[in-house]
Design an enzyme around this catalytic site. Structure first.
Site, PDB file in Angstrom:
ATOM      1  CE  LYS A 120      -3.955  -1.583   2.373  1.00 44.11           C
ATOM      2  NZ  LYS A 120      -4.939  -1.665   1.531  1.00 44.11           N
ATOM      3  NE  ARG A 163     -10.666  -9.611  -3.221  1.00 43.95           N
ATOM      4  CZ  ARG A 163     -10.742  -8.461  -4.048  1.00 43.95           C
ATOM      5  NH1 ARG A 163     -11.030  -8.959  -5.334  1.00 43.95           N
ATOM      6  NH2 ARG A 163     -10.882  -7.388  -3.744  1.00 43.95           N
TER       7      ARG A 163
HETATM    8  N1  BES Z   1      -8.459  -4.048   3.639  1.00 39.52           N
HETATM    9  C1  BES Z   1      -8.581  -3.575   2.278  1.00 39.52           C
HETATM   10  C2  BES Z   1      -9.826  -2.775   1.952  1.00 39.52           C
HETATM   11  C3  BES Z   1     -10.055  -1.483   2.886  1.00 39.52           C
HETATM   12  C4  BES Z   1      -9.755  -0.233   2.328  1.00 39.52           C
HETATM   13  C5  BES Z   1     -10.412  -1.530   4.050  1.00 39.52           C
HETATM   14  C6  BES Z   1      -9.840   0.894   3.138  1.00 39.52           C
HETATM   15  C7  BES Z   1     -10.752  -0.241   4.712  1.00 39.52           C
HETATM   16  C8  BES Z   1     -10.454   0.841   4.159  1.00 39.52           C
HETATM   17  C9  BES Z   1      -8.203  -4.486   1.352  1.00 39.52           C
HETATM   18  O1  BES Z   1      -7.744  -5.734   1.933  1.00 39.52           O
HETATM   19  C10 BES Z   1      -7.629  -4.083   0.294  1.00 39.52           C
HETATM   20  O2  BES Z   1      -6.597  -3.687   0.303  1.00 39.52           O
HETATM   21  N2  BES Z   1      -8.360  -4.022  -0.908  1.00 39.52           N
HETATM   22  C11 BES Z   1      -7.985  -3.622  -2.370  1.00 39.52           C
HETATM   23  C12 BES Z   1      -8.487  -4.504  -3.473  1.00 39.52           C
HETATM   24  C13 BES Z   1      -7.943  -4.184  -4.752  1.00 39.52           C
HETATM   25  C14 BES Z   1      -6.369  -4.674  -4.652  1.00 39.52           C
HETATM   26  C15 BES Z   1      -8.536  -4.985  -5.833  1.00 39.52           C
HETATM   27  C16 BES Z   1      -8.759  -2.155  -2.306  1.00 39.52           C
HETATM   28  O3  BES Z   1      -9.827  -1.897  -2.034  1.00 39.52           O
HETATM   29  O4  BES Z   1      -8.001  -1.487  -3.022  1.00 39.52           O
HETATM   30 ZN    ZN Z   2      -5.504  -5.556   1.259  1.00 38.06          ZN
END
Ligand code: BES
Ligand code: ZN
Ligand code: ZN
Length: 473
Positions: A247, A321
C-alpha cells in the site's frame, strides 16, 4: 460511565432538558431567549448557574435521540460536572425513548485511551422515570440489555483500535478463548499446522511473511433448543500492509482496522449467552497478518484453496478474500444444516467510494434475505445498502492459467467483483443462505459522526444481534 434508574436529582447534577418548542410561559424562556437559543436539531445551551443543559429536539426518531444525547454528553465532558440527571417524561408533549437514550450515552461516551495518560472522565447518569409511562421492572431489564449490547460494541472498538504490534492473531485467539470461558461457548483454535492439514493454502499464503502465526478461530454458542442455526465469518487481518503489492504510505495508516470483521464476530459472540438468544451460532475468524518479506506470497503465485479451486494472485493487497475463501470452505465442511451464512469484512476501498463512510454493503443472491437484514439494521441505526450483481460481471475474474484471479482487471465495481470472488467458495445449496457484508466504510471513523467517536465503530454487532433476536423470537 455509570447509568442507573432513580427519581432523585442531587444538587451537583446537571439536568439535560430536551425542548421540542420554546414555551413563552416557561421559567427558562427568558434565559434561552437572551442567549439566542433556537429549537433546531441538536442546538445546545448550557446554564451553568442553574445546572441545566438545554437541547433542541424536534424529532421523536430513535437515531435523533441518540445523536442529541451524544452531543450533550460531549458538552458536559468539557465541564467539571460529573453527575447527570435526565427525566424520561420531559413534558406533556415529549417522553424520551429509554433504550436509545441509554445506547446514545454508552456509545458516545466511549474513548480509547489505553495509550494516553489521561483517563476517560467517569460520568454518573441518573435516569428518572417519574410520571413516565414506563414500569420500573421493564426499564431495569431494558437497561441490562442495552448495557450488554453496548459493552460488546465497545469491546470491538477496543480490539480494532489496538495497534498491530499489540494485537496479532495469537492475541485475537486469546481474546476468543477468554470470551468463550466467560460466556460458556466452545472455542477451537486451529494453528498453521492444522490449517495445512486442512488444505487451507489461500489463507496460509497471506500470513506467510508475518512473524505472527495465523490462527483460525471457531467459537460456538449452542443453546438447549435452538430455533435456528447461523454461521458468521469474519476477516481478521490484524494488519494489512498490502503485502508485496504494498500500500502507499497514506492508505496503510489505519489498516489495523482490517480486523474489524473478525472483531465484530467476537463482539456478537460475547452477547449471545447473556441475551439468551435461542439460536445456534458459529463464529469463525481468519486471523492473519499481511506483511512483506522474503517469504511473502507473490503476485503471479497460484494458490489452491480448501475446496481445490486454484487462484492466480494478481494483487497481494486483495488478501481478505483469500482468507475468507478458505474460511467459507471450512464453515461449509464443518457445519451442517445451517439457515444462514454471513461474512463480515473490511473488504474493499471501492465500497467506501460507492457508499461513503457510514454505510455497509450487502451482497448476495437472496434479495428477500438482504431486505430482512436491512430491516434489522434500520432498527438499530446501522446503515446498510444492497449492491447489485448483473450478468455483465460474469467472466471478470477469469484467469488464463487458473480457475480464477483474485482481482478483476478493472477497478470499477470493486466491491461487487470482490464478493463474486467469494461466491466461488459458496456451495450451490448454500447460495441463497449467504450474505456478504462489506463494512470497510463504517468500521473505522476518521471524522466523528453521530454517536461514533474517532476510531473503530463496532460496525455489525448491533445489526446482527437484532437480526438473530428477530429470527428466533
Ligand atoms: N483492507 C483493504 C480494504 C480497505 C480499504 C478497508 C480501506 C478499509 C479501508 C483490502 O484488503 C484491500 O486492500 N483491497 C484492495 C483491493 C484491490 C487490490 C482490488 C482495495 O480496496 O484497494
Ligand atoms: Zn488488502
Ligand atoms: Zn485487507
Amino acid at each position: 460511565m455509570e447509568i442507573k434508574l432513580g427519581n432523585k436529582k442531587t444538587v451537583d447534577a446537571v439536568e439535560i432538558i430536551f425542548l421540542k418548542k420554546l414555551d413563552k410561559k416557561s421559567s427558562y424562556y427568558n434565559f434561552l431567549e437572551k442567549s439566542g437559543f433556537k429549537i433546531e436539531k441538536n442546538s445546545i445551551c448550557f446554564n451553568y448557574e442553574k445546572n441545566r443543559l438545554y437541547i433542541g429536539f424536534k424529532s421523536k426518531d430513535k437515531e435523533d435521540l441518540k445523536i442529541s444525547i451524544a452531543k450533550a454528553i460531549k458538552e458536559i465532558k468539557k465541564t467539571n460536572f460529573s453527575n447527570i440527571f435526565i427525566t424520561l417524561k420531559q413534558d406533556d408533549s415529549l417522553e424520551l425513548d429509554f433504550a436509545p437514550l441509554v445506547e446514545g450515552i454508552l456509545l458516545s461516551d466511549y474513548e480509547f485511551n489505553r495509550y494516553k495518560k489521561s483517563e476517560n472522565k467517569k460520568l454518573k447518569v441518573t435516569i428518572s422515570y417519574e410520571k413516565s409511562s414506563y414500569e420500573k421492572s421493564l426499564l431495569e431489564k431494558e437497561l441490562e440489555k442495552v448495557k450488554n449490547i453496548c459493552s460488546s460494541v465497545n469491546l470491538v472498538r477496543d480490539i480494532v483500535n489496538t495497534p498491530p504490534d499489540d494485537y496479532y492473531p495469537e492475541i485475537m485467539a486469546n481474546d476468543a478463548k477468554a470470551i468463550a470461558k466467560k460466556e460458556n461457548l466452545k472455542c477451537k483454535i486451529i494453528d498453521e499446522d492444522g490449517l495445512e492439514k486442512l488444505g487451507m493454502n489461500a489463507m496460509l499464503s497471506v500470513g506467510r511473511a508475518s512473524r505472527h502465526k495465523s490462527k483460525l478461530i471457531h467459537l460456538t454458542y449452542k443453546p438447549k433448543n435452538p430455533k435456528a442455526k447461523i454461521v458468521l465469518i469474519g476477516k481478521g487481518l490484524t494488519y494489512d500492509s498490502g503485502g508485496l503489492s504494498l500500500k502507499g504510505a497514506e492508505s496503510m495508516v489505519t489498516m489495523k482496522c482490517d480486523k474489524a470483521g473478525g472483531s465484530a464476530i467476537l463482539g456478537i459472540m460475547n452477547s449471545l449467552n447473556t441475551l439468551n438468544l435461542d439460536c445456534e451460532v458459529h463464529g469463525i475468524i481468519g486471523a492473519v497478518e499481511n506483511m512483506i518479506g522474503g517469504d511473502a506470497y507473490k503476485p503471479d503465485d497460484v494458490l489452491t484453496a480448501k475446496n481445490g479451486k486454484t487462484i492466480e494472485v494478481k494483487n497481494t493487497d486483495a488478501e481478505g478474500r483469500l482468507v475468507l475463501a478458505d474460511c467459507l470452505c471450512y464453515a461449509q465442511d464443518e457445519i451442517k444444516d445451517f439457515n444462514y451464512i454471513f461474512d463480515f469484512a473490511t473488504l474493499t476501498g471501492a465500497c467506501i467510494v460507492a457508499l461513503g463512510n457510514h454505510t455497509s454493503a450487502l451482497l448476495g443472491h437472496n434479495e428477500k434475505l438482504k431486505t430482512k437484514i436491512k430491516k434489522a439494521a434500520d432498527e438499530t441505526g446501522e446503515l446498510v445498502a444492497s449492491l447489485p450483481y448483473n450478468r455483465y460481471f460474469q467472466g471478470s475474474l477469469n484467469s488464463e492459467i487458473a480457475d480464477m484471479v483474485n482481482t478483476a482487471a478493472s477497478r470499477s465495481g470493486g466491491s461487487i467483483t470482490a464478493s463474486l470472488f467469494l461466491d466461488n467458495f459458496i456451495e450451490k445449496k448454500n447460495k441463497k443462505k449467504w450474505v456478504h457484508f462489506d463494512i470497510a466504510g463504517p468500521a473505522f471513523v476518521h471524522k466523528p459522526w453521530g454517536y461514533n467517536p474517532y476510531g473503530a465503530s463496532g460496525a455489525g454487532v448491533r445489526l446482527m444481534l437484532k437480526f438473530i433476536e428477530d429470527l428466533v423470537k
